[in-house]
Every structure is written in structure tokens, then in C-alpha cells.
Scaffold this active site. Sequence first.
Site, short mmCIF file in Angstrom:
data_model
loop_
_atom_site.label_atom_id
_atom_site.label_comp_id
_atom_site.label_asym_id
_atom_site.label_seq_id
_atom_site.Cartn_x
_atom_site.Cartn_y
_atom_site.Cartn_z
N ASP A 1 38.22 47.97 27.97
CA ASP A 1 37.86 49.37 27.78
C ASP A 1 39.13 50.18 27.52
OD1 ASP A 1 36.60 51.80 27.83
OD2 ASP A 1 35.97 51.70 29.92
N ASP B 1 49.08 44.74 32.65
CA ASP B 1 50.07 45.82 32.67
C ASP B 1 51.13 45.58 31.60
OD1 ASP B 1 50.55 43.60 34.28
OD2 ASP B 1 51.86 44.65 35.67
N ASP C 1 41.01 51.23 23.51
CA ASP C 1 41.28 52.62 23.15
C ASP C 1 42.77 52.81 22.86
OD1 ASP C 1 38.70 53.43 23.26
OD2 ASP C 1 39.00 54.99 24.78
N TYR D 1 32.23 46.81 36.18
CA TYR D 1 31.30 47.86 35.77
C TYR D 1 29.85 47.53 36.17
CZ TYR D 1 35.01 49.86 32.85
OH TYR D 1 36.18 50.42 32.39
N LYS E 1 44.77 39.72 35.11
CA LYS E 1 45.68 40.13 36.19
C LYS E 1 45.65 39.00 37.22
CE LYS E 1 48.19 43.42 38.13
NZ LYS E 1 49.50 43.82 37.60
#
Length: 350
Positions: A241, A217, A245, A135, A185
Site C-alpha cells: 500500500d 524500510d 504510492d 488489513y 520485515k
Amino acid sequence: MKIAVLPGDGIGREIVAQAVKVLDRLRLPLEMHEAPVGGAGVDAAGEPLPGATLRLAKDADAILFGAVGDPRYDALPRAKRPEQAILGLRKALGLFANLRPARVHPELAAASALKPEVVAGLDILIVRELTGDIYFGEPRGIREVAGEREGFDTMRYSEGEIRRIAKVAFEAARKRARRLCSVDKANVLETSQLWREVVGEESRNFPDVELSHMYVDNCAMQLVRDPKQFDVVVTGNMFGDILSDEASMLTGSIGMLPSASLDEKGKGLYEPIHGSAPDIAGKGVANPLATILSAAMMLRYSLARPDAADRIERAVAGVLHDGLRTADIHTAGTRRVGTDEMGDAVAAAL
Ligand code: NAD
């Protein structure tokens, strides 16, 4: 202990008033000062984060934040939009660690989209790095390559950035069930390989916390398959992020979820995860429990009063057990109450 109280917009004022009521009832030496932020900041001083508000926040030991955002300001240029206040505070105060607990009170298990037995009693904490990763990485942009446009971003983490978020997560795990799952990852990304190495190194300083690693994942799957396997999860900005959620929706009730954003010294900004809910603002029906539970987190993580945090959390559990519900979590057979009445009930249960 000095607290900056920033109610913000929409339901912000109504829900923060309930948290202040609960804090007052604890009779601790708390000095609370209020200032406008978001749309209220634009109204008061022409800025979403007025200078005086920022000074108050910098001066305080902790910040209790409501929510910002108001459709009246949707046409303003981006720098003047109420939501900029949060980004400004994060940046100015160096708030790099985001703590998002997801807890399902047994009485509310039916609100989840998952089967009640999968989520009843769930109590996990997602620790998300907030200031680095893809980001913010440079270079980034959209460029012309071989006659067509190409978009690109840079995922990067320095060793120091990984170490400091790992430390926050290990310390949080120490206050809970002492299990930490680091999510990355590493099978594909170099950044994640370094992440895994550094988190592993840091774990030597926390031999009492059990560390495991999981690919992002798989973690996304495990969170809906068997979320109770987790205690604390730590991950980077982008994975966090998405996963935070996902984890919050396991509970099915946005009005119940608190959060914290911490700096290196443990100072923090505490806020409900939901927004300013303009659709119900001013009606006295908003659920104040996410904000009240944010105040509990503030006592635990910034004000070194875990005893008082426990008291608030027990009071909230007690009120739910007694069958009080705001409209968003109301089900047949329970008693529907408004924002004020819910705040009063928690204060009384203390
Ligand atoms: P929202 O979270 O405000 O509302 C989503 C839905 O959940 C609405 O139906 C709302 O009524 C309900 N809801 C939210 N909190 C509730 C509570 N405590 N009790 C009962 N119901 C509740 O999200 P949105 O509608 O997408 O955004 C509204 C405004 O809030 C926008 O301006 C947005 O930018 C802003 N926002 C601010 C923050 C923040 O301050 N941290 C976070 C998200 C959105």
C-alpha cells in the site's frame, strides 16, 4: 473476448471513452459491454455496485474501470458510497494481486520531484497482495486493558496466500527483465519470516528469474535513492500500500499510471491509479493515458495479446515524443491538448 466497461464517475466517462476508442482501432475480436458503477450505479439502481453490473463483470474476461467517487454522495452511509464498488468487485471476483507499474517516459522526467537522471527511463512494477495481511487479520479491535484502551490488529498470511502472490510476481518478472525483489520485515516479524521462506521455495519453479530480498524500510529508501535498481517488487498488503504510492510519485504524474488487479486465473480489473477528479470533470482536460495504458495491461495480462499491448505502449510513447501533453503534464515548448485530442492521437499513432 468479453470486456466489461465500467466508466464510473467524474472524469471516468471521459477517459474510458478514449481507451475504448484505442481498443476499437486495434480491430481485435473484443466484445465491450458498458454498465454503471459508483455514483452512476447509485443513480441508476440505488447501489454503487448494481447486481447487473456485478453479473456483467463476473461474465467478462476482463474489466476496464474508470474511477468512482462524487462529492454529491459524500453524505451517504458507508455501504452506499461510490468507493464501495471497488471493494465489492475485488471481493466478489477474488482479485488478490495488484500490479502497479511506475514508468517514467524520458520526456516527462522533469515532472518528478527527484532529479531527472535518477528517474529518466524508470520502469518498475510493484506487485502487492490485496486480500490478506494486517488489513483483514482477526482478531482486531479496541479493548480495555488495565484501565486504559488498547488497539490491536493481527498480521497474518497463510502459506498458500504467499505462494499465489509470489507466483504472479515471478510470472510478471518473466515478462520483463527477470529480476524480482521480495520485500518484508523478516528481521522483526514472524509473518515476514514465513513470507521469505515461501517466496524462496517458489523461486525454485522460476530458475530463470533472479530473486533478492529486502527489508521494507530499506526498500522505502532505495526507491528514492536509486529506483532504477528494481525490476519487479513483490510485497504484502500493508507494505505494498505504502510502497506502491511512493513508487507512483517517482513519476510525478498521476494521470499516467495504470494498474491491474488479478484473480487466480488471470482475469483482471484494469484501472488508472487516480480517482474521479471531480475538480476537472466535464471540462475535457483530463489525461486519458493512465486508462489507455490500463487497457494495454489488460491485453497483456488477461487477454494474452502482448503484441497489442506493446503497440498501445509504443503509440503512447510516440505521442509524448511528438510533444502532445494534457494540462497535468504540460511544460513550456510542448503542445497542450484536451482529453479527446489525446485519445485521437494515440489511436492515430497505432
Ligand atoms: P483524484 O485522483 O481524483 O485527484 C487528485 C488530483 O489529481 C486532482 O487535482 C485531479 O484533478 C488530478 N487528477 C487525477 N486524475 C487526473 C487525470 N487523469 N488527469 C489530470 N489530472 C488528474 O483524487 P481525490 O481528489 O482525492 O479524489 C476524488 C474522488 O475520487 C474521491 O471521491 C475519491 O474517493 C475517489 N477516488 C477513487 C479512486 C478509484 O476509483 N479507484 C481512487 C482514488 C480516489
